[in-house]
Design a protein around this motif. Sequence first.
Motif, mmCIF file in Angstrom:
data_model
loop_
_atom_site.group_PDB
_atom_site.id
_atom_site.type_symbol
_atom_site.label_atom_id
_atom_site.label_comp_id
_atom_site.label_asym_id
_atom_site.label_seq_id
_atom_site.Cartn_x
_atom_site.Cartn_y
_atom_site.Cartn_z
ATOM 1 N N THR A 168 0.993 -1.077 -0.043
ATOM 2 C CA THR A 168 -0.154 0.108 0.422
ATOM 3 C C THR A 168 0.541 1.409 -0.048
ATOM 4 O O THR A 168 0.447 2.372 -0.673
ATOM 5 N N ARG A 169 2.294 1.317 0.600
ATOM 6 C CA ARG A 169 2.668 2.655 0.600
ATOM 7 C C ARG A 169 3.399 2.661 -0.630
ATOM 8 O O ARG A 169 3.409 3.677 -0.883
ATOM 9 N N GLU A 170 3.321 1.986 -0.873
ATOM 10 C CA GLU A 170 4.256 1.957 -2.597
ATOM 11 C C GLU A 170 3.451 2.528 -3.687
ATOM 12 O O GLU A 170 4.256 3.115 -4.607
ATOM 13 N N THR A 171 2.405 2.416 -3.294
ATOM 14 C CA THR A 171 1.528 2.909 -3.663
ATOM 15 C C THR A 171 0.843 5.002 -3.959
ATOM 16 O O THR A 171 0.296 5.558 -5.114
ATOM 17 N N GLN A 172 1.381 5.432 -2.994
ATOM 18 C CA GLN A 172 1.161 7.211 -2.441
ATOM 19 C C GLN A 172 3.312 7.000 -2.320
ATOM 20 O O GLN A 172 4.227 6.755 -2.096
ATOM 21 N N LEU A 173 2.769 8.751 -3.285
ATOM 22 C CA LEU A 173 4.133 9.897 -3.244
ATOM 23 C C LEU A 173 4.373 10.320 -1.094
ATOM 24 O O LEU A 173 3.417 11.295 -0.503
ATOM 25 N N TYR A 174 5.850 10.774 -1.512
ATOM 26 C CA TYR A 174 5.685 10.758 0.009
ATOM 27 C C TYR A 174 6.714 11.549 -0.635
ATOM 28 O O TYR A 174 8.991 11.132 -0.657
ATOM 29 N N PRO A 175 6.902 12.856 -0.311
ATOM 30 C CA PRO A 175 8.126 13.613 -0.965
ATOM 31 C C PRO A 175 9.186 14.188 0.478
ATOM 32 O O PRO A 175 8.171 14.114 1.672
ATOM 33 N N ALA A 176 9.959 14.238 0.826
ATOM 34 C CA ALA A 176 10.761 14.983 1.392
ATOM 35 C C ALA A 176 10.886 16.771 1.715
ATOM 36 O O ALA A 176 10.366 17.329 1.208
ATOM 37 N N LEU A 177 11.094 16.512 3.157
ATOM 38 C CA LEU A 177 10.840 18.228 3.832
ATOM 39 C C LEU A 177 12.068 18.905 4.197
ATOM 40 O O LEU A 177 13.004 18.128 4.169
ATOM 41 N N LEU A 178 12.413 19.410 2.743
ATOM 42 C CA LEU A 178 13.954 20.118 2.815
ATOM 43 C C LEU A 178 14.089 21.400 3.682
ATOM 44 O O LEU A 178 13.104 22.233 3.663
ATOM 45 N N ASP A 179 15.270 21.150 4.712
ATOM 46 C CA ASP A 179 15.589 22.222 5.622
ATOM 47 C C ASP A 179 15.786 23.969 4.356
ATOM 48 O O ASP A 179 16.808 23.741 3.641
ATOM 49 N N ILE A 180 15.298 24.635 4.553
ATOM 50 C CA ILE A 180 15.945 25.556 3.775
ATOM 51 C C ILE A 180 16.950 26.581 4.291
ATOM 52 O O ILE A 180 18.373 26.692 3.641
ATOM 53 N N TYR A 181 17.537 25.994 5.963
ATOM 54 C CA TYR A 181 18.748 26.358 6.609
ATOM 55 C C TYR A 181 19.880 25.087 6.079
ATOM 56 O O TYR A 181 20.944 25.499 5.985
ATOM 57 N N GLN A 182 19.451 24.181 6.137
ATOM 58 C CA GLN A 182 20.329 22.799 4.922
ATOM 59 C C GLN A 182 20.712 23.144 3.568
ATOM 60 O O GLN A 182 21.549 22.344 3.559
ATOM 61 N N GLN A 183 19.685 24.043 3.487
ATOM 62 C CA GLN A 183 19.953 23.894 1.512
ATOM 63 C C GLN A 183 21.219 25.626 1.419
ATOM 64 O O GLN A 183 21.537 25.652 0.932
ATOM 65 N N LEU A 184 20.282 26.333 1.784
ATOM 66 C CA LEU A 184 21.254 27.752 1.490
ATOM 67 C C LEU A 184 21.452 28.372 2.220
ATOM 68 O O LEU A 184 22.901 29.573 2.030
ATOM 69 N N ARG A 185 22.063 27.569 3.427
ATOM 70 C CA ARG A 185 22.974 28.274 4.623
ATOM 71 C C ARG A 185 23.623 27.225 5.354
ATOM 72 O O ARG A 185 23.178 26.431 6.612
ATOM 73 N N ASP A 429 8.913 10.095 16.792
ATOM 74 C CA ASP A 429 9.617 10.145 15.694
ATOM 75 C C ASP A 429 8.965 9.922 14.185
ATOM 76 O O ASP A 429 10.144 10.557 13.170
ATOM 77 N N LEU A 430 7.890 9.232 14.066
ATOM 78 C CA LEU A 430 7.268 9.078 13.254
ATOM 79 C C LEU A 430 6.991 9.700 12.118
ATOM 80 O O LEU A 430 5.372 10.560 13.279
ATOM 81 N N LEU A 431 6.931 10.287 10.705
ATOM 82 C CA LEU A 431 5.532 11.805 10.331
ATOM 83 C C LEU A 431 6.164 11.164 8.954
ATOM 84 O O LEU A 431 6.094 11.880 8.473
ATOM 85 N N GLU A 432 4.217 10.980 8.642
ATOM 86 C CA GLU A 432 4.518 10.442 7.269
ATOM 87 C C GLU A 432 3.555 11.595 6.972
ATOM 88 O O GLU A 432 2.741 12.419 7.279
ATOM 89 N N VAL A 433 4.144 12.119 5.209
ATOM 90 C CA VAL A 433 4.045 13.531 4.828
ATOM 91 C C VAL A 433 3.520 12.991 3.449
ATOM 92 O O VAL A 433 4.454 12.193 3.261
ATOM 93 N N THR A 434 2.142 12.847 2.695
ATOM 94 C CA THR A 434 2.333 12.909 1.687
ATOM 95 C C THR A 434 1.711 14.180 1.124
ATOM 96 O O THR A 434 1.271 14.856 1.367
ATOM 97 N N LYS A 435 1.636 14.034 -0.539
ATOM 98 C CA LYS A 435 1.199 15.245 -1.429
ATOM 99 C C LYS A 435 0.168 14.330 -2.447
ATOM 100 O O LYS A 435 0.192 13.777 -3.201
ATOM 101 N N GLN A 436 -0.291 15.201 -1.881
ATOM 102 C CA GLN A 436 -1.930 15.114 -3.080
ATOM 103 C C GLN A 436 -2.584 16.477 -3.499
ATOM 104 O O GLN A 436 -2.656 17.233 -3.025
ATOM 105 N N LYS A 437 -1.932 16.763 -4.687
ATOM 106 C CA LYS A 437 -2.169 17.897 -5.959
ATOM 107 C C LYS A 437 -1.581 18.935 -4.827
ATOM 108 O O LYS A 437 -0.598 19.085 -4.767
ATOM 109 N N LYS A 438 -2.239 19.930 -4.544
ATOM 110 C CA LYS A 438 -1.023 21.273 -4.156
ATOM 111 C C LYS A 438 -1.391 20.926 -2.708
ATOM 112 O O LYS A 438 -1.898 22.138 -2.199
ATOM 113 N N GLN A 439 -1.638 20.296 -1.672
ATOM 114 C CA GLN A 439 -1.679 19.883 -0.825
ATOM 115 C C GLN A 439 -0.807 19.062 0.076
ATOM 116 O O GLN A 439 -0.067 17.908 -0.286
#
Length: 546
Positions: A168-185, A429-439
Amino acid sequence: MKPEHQKSTPCNTIMNQGHTLAHPLQSRYAIARRLMVANPTLSLFKYKAFYERVGRFESADSFEQLNPSHPFSLCFRVRQCTACAKQLFHPAVYGLPALGLCPIHHTQFSEKCPDCGEYWNHALTARSPHCQTCGSPPYETLGHLSLKKAVYRNLTWLDKWLVSCENTRETQLYPALLDIYQQLRPTVGIERPLFTQPYVQHSFYVAFESQERGGTHNRRLKKLNVVTVDQPLKTRITCLTRWHPPLFHGISYDSENAPPYIAPKSVLISFVGLALRRILRWQRDLVGIKHTLNWHDIRAIRPEQIREGSPPCMLCLAFSFWCQAITLKLIRPDFGGQPGEHELCRFTGYTTYPRIPQGVYIEGDHGKLYRPSASFERWLFLRSTDMAFSEFVGLAAWIYDQTADENVRFRQTTYSQRHSFCFPDHPSDLLEVTKQKKQLRAKYWADTRLTSLTLPQNRLKRIMRCPAILKCDCERIWSIDPDPASVGRSKINELVGKILQKNDLIPYRYQWTITDYTIERLARAQKDMVVLPSCYHSTLWRGSLL
């Protein structure tokens, strides 16, 4: 025409697959051990070749097919029950950290055999395994290896249910939450993520999957000694908006040439003030007395001073770690050194701070970047600060426990790897983040480590006798009143202004780190107002030989 009977010769050995010793559920390790028991006269080379030809394709455990492993690998560790090992029984679900006890015998799992002290799969690579628990059992017990049908039925259900969860988990899209400070500074090498998507090797993965289905399987899972959480999951939904990173000298965002990102001061002061109020409310409910939290320069504290000197109390020590992490992350990255430059962190093997994201974004299709709402980022920041502070409380308690042990010896150059702090898993510790259209949809347990954190009575008494009020062995940088209502913008402005105006902390020096060249260069730099490199500053308070 009947085939001729094949004789067993030294060059042509008849292989026995040991089907009479097989179980309905068997992992690759169980198959390899069964082949070893059924062919005791085979050499190690022929035994491994026989497994590669027959055994590796025989696994009937559907759960292990999703997580393949090799029983002969040195990196592979087997979790086994001693009673099950004597019956040559080992399903793949025994490797789940969520499985606390053996579902059959209700005993603890172990990675080593209690009789010989070796790892369970050591017998598969030994030329002559002599242990009857992890090697070949006695001949008279080989005919009594079957288990009850209910055991196979329950474990088969758990095996198939986990496979369905993974599918079931393979059928969903799980984006990664990227830190702005980690990427830009970027603060390279001193941060690690606090939250993670649910995965099989987490201790509360099965509990999370059960609560996603309404908790209907909790009763059955408890009978199998699987860790469960009797608390429903919460869902937080936020809208995504297109985000364009700031330009840097006319150059667009690039991970290799990232522009510096500085958060608005009003947002920073608001976030830090909310986080401090939450910590002070937790302290008020836990301790019950007015205890002032002090931020001390803990770089100079050595482990033996915790036992013999006058160090800060456990809460002040945790608050010092927390302030240092917030300062390095959001205010001044070069203030006070990295965690590996603190003696207590080196003693515990604690080299990375938890990541506290002030702003996050996700990557969409065609390289587009999106950011969630401001309320979602504020919620994620406060949840991260709570978990970071609870981790620092656990770190401080572990330091006090280890230094109180008289058997622990301290060195001036290096520390043993046995003194490594390891924080246990927690449902938050577990935080399931899924993306559905623009939400963006986040599923989580409401309680964090801080809300469920309690301290024993003996530690509370030590906090009440905090020596930081009267005398302490290290410099005090900043302090805050215990009343949550006293935390206002002026108090946070005082913290930010003091850190920005302070050139550097007092460089502590030990007698084994000072040389004539070091003193001469330090005096020349102070005279010429030359800023020393960060790598050189670390040698001034690191307890290692130059």
